[in-house]
Design a protein around this motif. Structure first.
Motif, PDB file in Angstrom:
ATOM      1  N   ILE A  27      11.588 -10.155  -4.659  1.00 52.15           N
ATOM      2  CA  ILE A  27      11.228  -9.057  -3.803  1.00 52.15           C
ATOM      3  C   ILE A  27      12.340  -8.082  -3.824  1.00 52.15           C
ATOM      4  N   SER A  28      11.724  -6.732  -3.970  1.00 49.53           N
ATOM      5  CA  SER A  28      12.347  -5.442  -3.907  1.00 49.53           C
ATOM      6  C   SER A  28      11.886  -4.476  -2.832  1.00 49.53           C
ATOM      7  N   ARG A  29      12.720  -3.760  -2.217  1.00 47.53           N
ATOM      8  CA  ARG A  29      12.343  -2.687  -1.413  1.00 47.53           C
ATOM      9  C   ARG A  29      13.033  -1.225  -1.607  1.00 47.53           C
ATOM     10  N   ASP A  30      12.082  -0.265  -2.279  1.00 43.76           N
ATOM     11  CA  ASP A  30      12.426   1.037  -2.650  1.00 43.76           C
ATOM     12  C   ASP A  30      13.482   0.687  -3.823  1.00 43.76           C
ATOM     13  N   PRO A  38       0.763  -1.078   0.102  1.00 39.31           N
ATOM     14  CA  PRO A  38       0.071  -0.015   0.329  1.00 39.31           C
ATOM     15  C   PRO A  38       0.776   1.187  -0.024  1.00 39.31           C
ATOM     16  N   ASP A  39       1.716   1.434   0.800  1.00 36.47           N
ATOM     17  CA  ASP A  39       2.839   2.561   0.537  1.00 36.47           C
ATOM     18  C   ASP A  39       3.683   2.559  -0.519  1.00 36.47           C
ATOM     19  N   GLY A  40       3.749   1.480  -1.295  1.00 34.70           N
ATOM     20  CA  GLY A  40       4.675   1.606  -2.644  1.00 34.70           C
ATOM     21  C   GLY A  40       6.070   1.173  -2.298  1.00 34.70           C
ATOM     22  N   HIS A  41       6.458   0.929  -0.942  1.00 35.32           N
ATOM     23  CA  HIS A  41       7.869   0.563  -0.890  1.00 35.32           C
ATOM     24  C   HIS A  41       8.458  -0.901  -1.168  1.00 35.32           C
ATOM     25  N   LEU A  42       7.422  -1.650  -0.841  1.00 32.49           N
ATOM     26  CA  LEU A  42       7.739  -3.132  -1.235  1.00 32.49           C
ATOM     27  C   LEU A  42       6.980  -3.642  -2.550  1.00 32.49           C
ATOM     28  N   LEU A  95      -6.723 -28.410  -1.512  1.00 29.80           N
ATOM     29  CA  LEU A  95      -5.346 -28.398  -0.762  1.00 29.80           C
ATOM     30  C   LEU A  95      -4.913 -27.089  -0.565  1.00 29.80           C
ATOM     31  N   THR A  96      -5.016 -26.487   0.539  1.00 34.04           N
ATOM     32  CA  THR A  96      -4.417 -25.120   0.798  1.00 34.04           C
ATOM     33  C   THR A  96      -3.209 -24.995   1.749  1.00 34.04           C
ATOM     34  N   THR A  97      -2.102 -24.713   1.325  1.00 42.42           N
ATOM     35  CA  THR A  97      -0.871 -24.659   2.087  1.00 42.42           C
ATOM     36  C   THR A  97      -0.934 -23.639   3.139  1.00 42.42           C
ATOM     37  N   PRO A  98      -0.011 -23.494   4.271  1.00 45.63           N
ATOM     38  CA  PRO A  98      -0.018 -22.308   5.087  1.00 45.63           C
ATOM     39  C   PRO A  98       0.635 -21.024   4.283  1.00 45.63           C
ATOM     40  N   TRP A  99       0.303 -19.882   4.857  1.00 41.72           N
ATOM     41  CA  TRP A  99       0.891 -18.823   4.303  1.00 41.72           C
ATOM     42  C   TRP A  99       2.587 -19.081   4.434  1.00 41.72           C
ATOM     43  N   ARG A 100       3.134 -18.666   3.335  1.00 45.02           N
ATOM     44  CA  ARG A 100       4.769 -18.419   3.542  1.00 45.02           C
ATOM     45  C   ARG A 100       5.042 -17.025   3.680  1.00 45.02           C
ATOM     46  N   VAL A 101       5.386 -16.986   4.932  1.00 44.34           N
ATOM     47  CA  VAL A 101       5.365 -15.192   5.333  1.00 44.34           C
ATOM     48  C   VAL A 101       6.706 -14.581   5.227  1.00 44.34           C
ATOM     49  N   LEU A 102       7.204 -13.425   4.681  1.00 44.79           N
ATOM     50  CA  LEU A 102       8.453 -12.991   4.905  1.00 44.79           C
ATOM     51  C   LEU A 102       8.026 -11.462   5.325  1.00 44.79           C
ATOM     52  N   ALA A 103       8.312 -11.317   6.658  1.00 48.94           N
ATOM     53  CA  ALA A 103       8.408  -9.722   7.060  1.00 48.94           C
ATOM     54  C   ALA A 103       9.779  -9.137   6.660  1.00 48.94           C
ATOM     55  N   VAL A 104       9.531  -7.986   5.983  1.00 49.35           N
ATOM     56  CA  VAL A 104      10.549  -7.287   5.467  1.00 49.35           C
ATOM     57  C   VAL A 104      10.623  -5.831   5.685  1.00 49.35           C
ATOM     58  N   GLY A 105      11.989  -5.368   5.997  1.00 46.26           N
ATOM     59  CA  GLY A 105      11.931  -3.740   6.480  1.00 46.26           C
ATOM     60  C   GLY A 105      13.225  -3.472   7.159  1.00 46.26           C
TER      61      GLY A 105
END
Length: 652
Positions: free
Chosen positions: A52-55, A33-37, A269-279
């Motif tokens: 994945i990119s950041r800024d 939403p903030d456009g950074h990721l 069949l639904t997997t768990p979310w693979r989660v990447l906290a980034v910042g």
């Protein structure tokens, strides 16, 4: 001739246009939403990758996506068959246990439909929030009514210059009485990516990484969320050549006896979310992504028994061990909890043999008269390890479990601690869920020990107060090497194990530990009471040790909040030091520890607290001494923390 050529050309052009319209559009990056990721997904030569990119700076290099099921291969020969428009998703929820009470989540979501050579389809749903990225696989292919998981090719590719802070995954059926894996190893800190795990089982979640330098420096925490009992739990594989980490699964022994190891279903069949906290590091520690992606709690019926509340507990076993699980000692610890204004006392293993059900009911009634609740221990295991502690094998079937829970409810017991699980197989994860659901039906709080990482369960199941899944204080009472290692170990935990999920480290000792030389100062120990998040904080200190502290320390622990309205990372670095502020009502509690060998002088930005003066409790001249003074909150609040020391400052 010219007219026929023109007609042919027009028809060809129309066909190309029609084909282009029917095919998915070339996808732009999905942004936060903030456009950074930003996340970009590419389908090329039959394989699918994401990055994945950041800024604009790369965070995760092109990394593999894909699943393989019996009868369906979604790892190769894939084409993009569909792509939804990016859409916003949002959520607001309340947490009884965690770093903040009221949580808001906002992200942008896009779903990719992939088709293999056999015309079977799989969806990959991506979400990008301001603090990270999550994705999961969904297979509802009608030609495959029975969906049996075989493997997952998901990877996380880091630049070779990146570093990791990782805990090795212990090998199943090793350790004391074959009780591993229990997520109870020390972290390796700041190691080059690509370093193999010293244990062939791999690395546990959450896994922490740092990539980039200067303004491009970015931190990433890998984990998973939304485990409902239909899927096995995962980890990272032991080998990560060139900094490419791959999802791994549980080993064969990690199952409920006779149960399934890997996911299988007759439906979707639904997997768990693979989660990447980034910042940035502050953004990472402030994140709630691990519960944002967990399923919300189901509404409770109006006739359901009420659940107990988060709180603090006395506990004899931490320092006194097995021989003190007897009636008179447990009565003494009820009195201790009442004197400390704590909410619970925990009666540990073998209570059924050393005290008995009837006498525990007496203790529960005695405790209730003092506004203290009684918690009791259970052995989860059937045949999967060699433990003999009891009560044992009373929770293995739904009928037996519910009968036992009904008996506890009638006795006035408020919760259970369940120990010695077998690992992360699908059937074992389902066993955890079954215990949580049945315990809630009888108004019982739950604490898992010798257990897996909770992966957001404290949101989905509000009666889950805490879980061990860490090399906790008990290990520091067994061997001096673990006591010495706890100094750095403790300043790892807010960045990793305790990042999203409650953790029963069982902190805080001010006096002596039998046969062990304590490595920490008292200020360090006191800070743990604020730094560590647990729905029930089981304090290890015994009455004799508590009697040695100044009245202002005792008063602080008597009034310490049971849960937090908000939290804010102030300063720190994994394995070196950490300072975190937590809010309850109108008061802020700021706590910090120094895990390094020299004094650490910090200028802390506490301007978010406002212009207030608070009470600072920190280390005195001796390692077992405290000192108290005033501290002003401001833009540059200065404090010096002694080596292996800590502090708590309270601003009301």
């Amino acid at each position: 001739m010219k007219n026929s050529q023109l007609s042919y050309g027009t028809a060809l052009f129309s066909a190309v246009v029609a084909a282009a319209a029917a095919a998915p559009a070339a996808n732009a990056a999905l942004k936060s939403p903030d456009g950074h990721l930003a996340v970009s997904v590419n389908v090329r030569q039959g394989g699918v990758t994401y990055a994945i990119s950041r800024d604009g700076n790369p965070v995760l290099l092109p990394s593999a996506l894909g699943l393989k099921l019996e009868g369906a291969d979604f790892t190769q020969g894939l084409v993009l068959a569909g792509l939804t428009a990016a859409k916003p998703v949002s959520d607001k929820y309340q947490m009884a246990v965690g770093k903040r009470r009221s949580v808001s989540y906002a992200a942008n979501e896009q779903v990719y439909t992939l088709r293999n050579a056999q015309k079977q389809t799989m969806e990959v749903a991506f979400r990008v929030s301001n603090d990270g990225v999550a994705f999961r696989y969904i297979v509802s292919e009608p030609s495959l009514p029975a969906k049996k998981f075989v493997s997952e090719s998901t990877s996380f590719a880091f630049a070779k210059s990146a570093q990791g802070w990782l805990q090795p995954m212990s090998v199943a059926q090793t350790g004391w009485k074959n009780t591993n894996p229990s997520y109870e190893e020390h972290y390796q800190m700041g190691i080059p990516v690509g370093t193999p795990s010293p244990m062939k089982a791999g690395w546990v979640f959450p896994a922490l990484f740092k990539t980039g330098e200067g303004k491009g420096e970015t931190w990433v925490a890998l984990t998973e969320a939304n485990m409902d009992g239909s899927f096995h739990a995962s980890r990272l594989q032991a080998e990560s050549p060139d900094g490419v980490y791959r999802i791994g699964g549980p080993a064969e022994p990690e199952v409920f006896t006779g149960g399934a190891l890997l996911a299988e279903t007759n439906g979707t069949l639904t997997t768990p979310w693979r989660v990447l906290a980034v910042g940035t590091l502050p953004a990472l520690v402030n994140s709630t992504l691990g519960t944002d992606l967990a399923a919300p709690a189901a509404p409770r019926a109006s006739t359901a028994p009420s659940l107990g509340q988060p709180g603090h507990a006395s506990w004899s076993w931490a320092l006194l061990k097995d021989d003190h699980t007897v009636y008179e000692v447990q009565k003494k610890f009820i009195d201790y909890a009442a004197d400390m204004r704590w909410d619970y006392t925990l009666i540990d293993a073998d209570w059924d043999r050393k005290i008995g059900y009837e006498k525990v009911q007496e203790l529960a009634a005695y405790a209730a008269a003092k506004n203290v609740g009684v918690l009791v221990w259970y052995n989860s295991s059937g045949a999967w390890n060699g433990t003999e502690y009891s009560p044992k094998s009373k929770l293995l079937t739904r009928e037996a479990r519910r009968s036992e829970f009904a008996r506890l409810q009638a006795m006035g017991v408020k919760g259970i601690k369940v120990d010695f699980f077998a690992g992360d197989g699908k059937s074992m994860i389902a066993y955890y869920i079954d215990i949580l659901k049945d315990a809630a039906d009888y108004g019982l709080l739950v604490n898992f020990h010798g257990s897996t990482l909770p992966r957001g369960w404290s949101r989905t199941y509000p009666n889950l107060m805490t879980a061990e899944a860490i090399k906790g204080l008990e290990f520091t009472t067994f061997e001096q090497r673990d006591q010495d290692a706890v100094v750095q170990h403790m300043s790892m935990l807010p960045f990793t194990r305790n990042l999203f999920d409650p953790m029963d480290f069982t902190p805080m000792v001010f006096g002596d530990i039998p046969n062990i030389k304590r490595a920490t100062r008292n200020g360090f120990e006191l800070a743990e009471s604020v730094l560590l998040l647990s729905g029930i904080q089981h304090f290890a200190e015994v009455p004799e040790g508590m009697a040695t502290v100044p009245p202002y320390v005792k008063a602080f622990l008597q009034d310490l909040p049971r849960s937090w309205d908000d939290s804010k990372f102030v300063a720190g670095f994994p394995g070196k030091f950490v300072v975190i502020a937590r809010k309850a009502g109108n008061a802020w509690y700021v706590a910090g520890i120094n895990s390094e060998a020299n004094d650490k002088t910090l200028e802390l930005d506490l301007s978010f607290i406002g212009k207030r003066s608070g009470a600072l409790m920190t280390d005195g001249a001796g390692e077992r001494e405290f000192t108290q003074s005033a501290m002003a909150a401001g833009k540059a609040s200065k404090i010096t923390i002694k080596p292996r020391g800590g502090f708590v400052a309270v601003f009301k």
